[in-house]
Write a protein that holds these residues in place. Structure first.
Motif, short mmCIF file in Angstrom:
data_model
loop_
_atom_site.label_atom_id
_atom_site.label_comp_id
_atom_site.label_asym_id
_atom_site.label_seq_id
_atom_site.Cartn_x
_atom_site.Cartn_y
_atom_site.Cartn_z
N ARG A 254 1.51 -1.24 -0.08
CA ARG A 254 -0.26 -0.14 0.04
C ARG A 254 0.93 1.38 -0.09
N ARG A 255 1.31 1.50 0.85
CA ARG A 255 3.14 2.47 0.85
C ARG A 255 3.95 2.33 -0.35
N GLY A 256 3.48 1.43 -1.32
CA GLY A 256 4.78 1.69 -2.93
C GLY A 256 6.10 0.92 -2.16
N GLU A 257 6.20 0.25 -0.98
CA GLU A 257 7.71 0.04 -0.38
C GLU A 257 7.89 -1.04 -1.15
N VAL A 258 7.35 -2.12 -1.92
CA VAL A 258 7.31 -2.70 -2.83
C VAL A 258 6.58 -2.63 -3.96
N ASP A 259 6.35 -3.48 -5.77
CA ASP A 259 6.00 -3.35 -5.98
C ASP A 259 5.11 -4.33 -6.15
N PHE A 260 5.42 -5.44 -5.81
CA PHE A 260 4.75 -6.35 -5.84
C PHE A 260 4.22 -7.36 -4.18
N ILE A 261 3.36 -8.18 -4.03
CA ILE A 261 3.05 -9.36 -3.21
C ILE A 261 3.30 -10.50 -3.77
N PHE A 262 3.76 -11.52 -2.75
CA PHE A 262 3.59 -12.34 -3.81
C PHE A 262 3.10 -13.84 -2.56
N GLY A 263 1.85 -14.51 -2.83
CA GLY A 263 1.59 -15.38 -1.73
C GLY A 263 0.30 -16.10 -1.96
N ASP A 264 -0.45 -16.21 -1.22
CA ASP A 264 -2.09 -17.58 -0.99
C ASP A 264 -3.05 -16.31 -1.40
N ALA A 265 -2.89 -17.12 -2.53
CA ALA A 265 -4.31 -16.31 -3.71
C ALA A 265 -5.40 -16.01 -2.47
N ILE A 266 -5.70 -17.33 -2.07
CA ILE A 266 -7.65 -17.31 -1.30
C ILE A 266 -7.65 -16.20 -0.18
N SER A 267 -6.61 -15.86 0.55
CA SER A 267 -6.70 -15.44 1.55
C SER A 267 -6.01 -13.86 1.11
N LEU A 268 -5.59 -13.52 -0.21
CA LEU A 268 -5.10 -12.62 -1.23
C LEU A 268 -6.74 -11.77 -1.81
N ALA A 269 -7.27 -12.65 -2.11
CA ALA A 269 -8.30 -12.36 -2.80
C ALA A 269 -9.37 -11.90 -1.32
N PHE A 270 -9.40 -12.54 -0.67
CA PHE A 270 -10.35 -11.51 0.31
C PHE A 270 -10.16 -10.53 0.88
N TRP A 271 -8.82 -10.67 0.81
CA TRP A 271 -7.83 -8.97 1.34
C TRP A 271 -8.60 -7.94 0.66
N ILE A 272 -8.09 -7.84 -0.97
CA ILE A 272 -8.53 -7.44 -1.60
C ILE A 272 -10.00 -6.94 -1.87
N ASN A 273 -10.26 -7.72 -1.89
CA ASN A 273 -11.55 -7.47 -1.60
C ASN A 273 -12.75 -7.00 -0.37
N GLY A 274 -11.68 -6.62 0.66
CA GLY A 274 -11.93 -6.06 1.90
C GLY A 274 -12.05 -4.91 1.84
N THR A 275 -12.14 -4.30 2.99
CA THR A 275 -12.37 -3.38 3.12
C THR A 275 -11.13 -2.40 3.80
N ASP A 276 -9.96 -3.82 4.11
CA ASP A 276 -8.57 -3.35 4.59
C ASP A 276 -7.35 -3.03 3.39
N SER A 277 -7.49 -3.62 2.56
CA SER A 277 -7.18 -2.79 1.69
C SER A 277 -7.24 -1.69 0.47
N ALA A 278 -8.54 -1.51 1.36
CA ALA A 278 -8.98 0.45 0.52
C ALA A 278 -9.03 0.32 -0.76
N GLU A 279 -8.92 -0.91 -1.67
CA GLU A 279 -9.50 -0.59 -3.08
C GLU A 279 -8.07 -0.33 -3.47
N CYS A 280 -6.83 -0.74 -2.95
CA CYS A 280 -5.72 -0.12 -3.54
C CYS A 280 -5.06 -0.95 -4.53
N CYS A 281 -5.48 -1.96 -4.44
CA CYS A 281 -4.38 -2.99 -4.96
C CYS A 281 -5.82 -4.35 -5.97
N ALA A 282 -4.69 -5.04 -7.13
CA ALA A 282 -5.22 -6.07 -7.40
C ALA A 282 -4.18 -7.04 -7.77
#
Length: 339
Positions: A254-282
């Motif tokens: 979110r802060r732009g310290e990295v260009d990408f993150i890599f991890g488990d797709a199921i939990s990342l899908a929930f994060w992307i679609n949730g409020t914690d991500s603030a619609e920052c990422c895809a």
């Protein structure tokens, strides 16, 4: 299906036996893929592999999103690159390999064991009863087999012992198929798996990711996980940044310290679609399904040698998939595709 990742050295212990082939529309996903596969292969035999488990998603089951209004003069058509990809549904079943119907009359009851707290797969519902994707799948299997079922919730680490001591007949708790567990239990065919994926900020989405595309790019990952091991083995020209936990990893993106993150797709899908991500990422690029790192898939465990129950569950899983009931169930719980 879910991130608190675990040290890679511990991947074969408790978290290793759970794993949060996928089907895009009607296409089948095989059980293993190339090291940097962007789309699921059509069919392949599984390799023996360590498995990782995604942490419980901080979300409750979501109903399928309502259909978007048709484009009009007041509703401009979105750009092709921004259009959502078709929802993907897991499937390991080959329509050309229909399993034989076993003698179901020999089954009188199935006592399912599941976990207490692993939403959206397993959790306690508002009425105090077991709920979640795995629970509803168990009930659907019982309905297909036409047998009485019970569902008992226990701590995950006690499930295998409970099965071995005849306190249950089958474990349906997002348990990954691993060589170590195969020495203790038998598994049905896999019914889902958790691939790995890259996530970027929305202004930096890449439709495809290959090792050469990330040369010099900063990629974040949880330290000591199989995801980190995969990056170090396959993306040798990327600048890998390791973080202690999910919150630190996602905040770095979110802060732009990295260009990408890599991890488990199921939990990342929930994060992307949730409020914690603030619609920052895809998501960027497609799923990575290399079984040596990300496991063989998730199956239902039965006691060693209980071939009647294993074959009956395999038959019922195929029937649910063939009838579209598995797809309906998946879409009820997962409103954004991890694939």
């Amino acid at each position: 299906m879910p991130v608190q990742s675990v040290p890679f050295a511990v991947v074969l212990s408790r978290p290793a036996v759970r794993l949060a082939g996928w089907l895009v529309a009607a296409a089948l996903l095989g059980l293993a893929g190339p090291a940097v596969a962007q789309t699921p292969p059509t069919h392949a035999a599984p390799a023996q592999a360590p498995a990782t488990k995604p942490a419980p998603a901080q979300a409750v089951p979501a109903a399928p999103a309502p259909a978007a209004p048709a484009p009009s003069a007041q509703t401009p058509t979105p750009k092709a690159a921004a259009q959502a990809a078709p929802q993907a549904v897991p499937g390991f079943w080959d329509p050309r390999r229909r399993p034989d119907r076993p003698d179901l009359s020999r089954l009188t009851v199935i006592r399912f064991l599941t976990e207490t707290d692993y939403p959206p797969f397993n959790f306690t519902g508002p009425d105090g009863n077991p709920a979640g994707f795995n629970v509803d799948l168990a009930r659907s299997l019982c309905d297909e087999i036409k047998v009485t079922c019970t569902i008992q919730m226990r701590r995950f680490e006690t499930l295998v012992d409970a099965l071995a001591t005849n306190r249950g007949d089958a474990i349906i708790a997002s348990m990954a198929v691993t060589p170590q567990l195969r020495t203790k239990v038998d598994f049905t065919d896999p019914y889902y798996r958790a691939p790995a994926r890259f996530v970027s900020r929305r202004d930096n989405v890449m439709p495809e990711i290959r090792p050469e595309y990330l040369e010099g790019k900063k990629v974040g990952v949880i330290a000591g996980t199989s995801h980190e091991a995969y990056l170090k083995a396959m993306f040798t020209d990327a600048e890998i940044h390791s973080y202690p936990n999910d919150d630190a990893l996602r905040a770095a993106l979110r802060r732009g310290e990295v260009d990408f993150i890599f991890g488990d797709a199921i939990s990342l899908a929930f994060w992307i679609n949730g409020t914690d991500s603030a619609e920052c990422c895809a998501f960027s690029g497609g799923p990575f399904v290399e079984s040596r790192y990300f496991g063989e898939g998730v199956g239902i465990a039965v006691r060693k040698g209980n071939d009647l129950l294993r074959q009956s569950l395999n038959w019922a899983l195929f029937r649910l998939w063939e009838k579209g009931r598995f797809t309906d169930l998946w879409l009820r719980y997962f409103s954004i595709s991890p694939f």
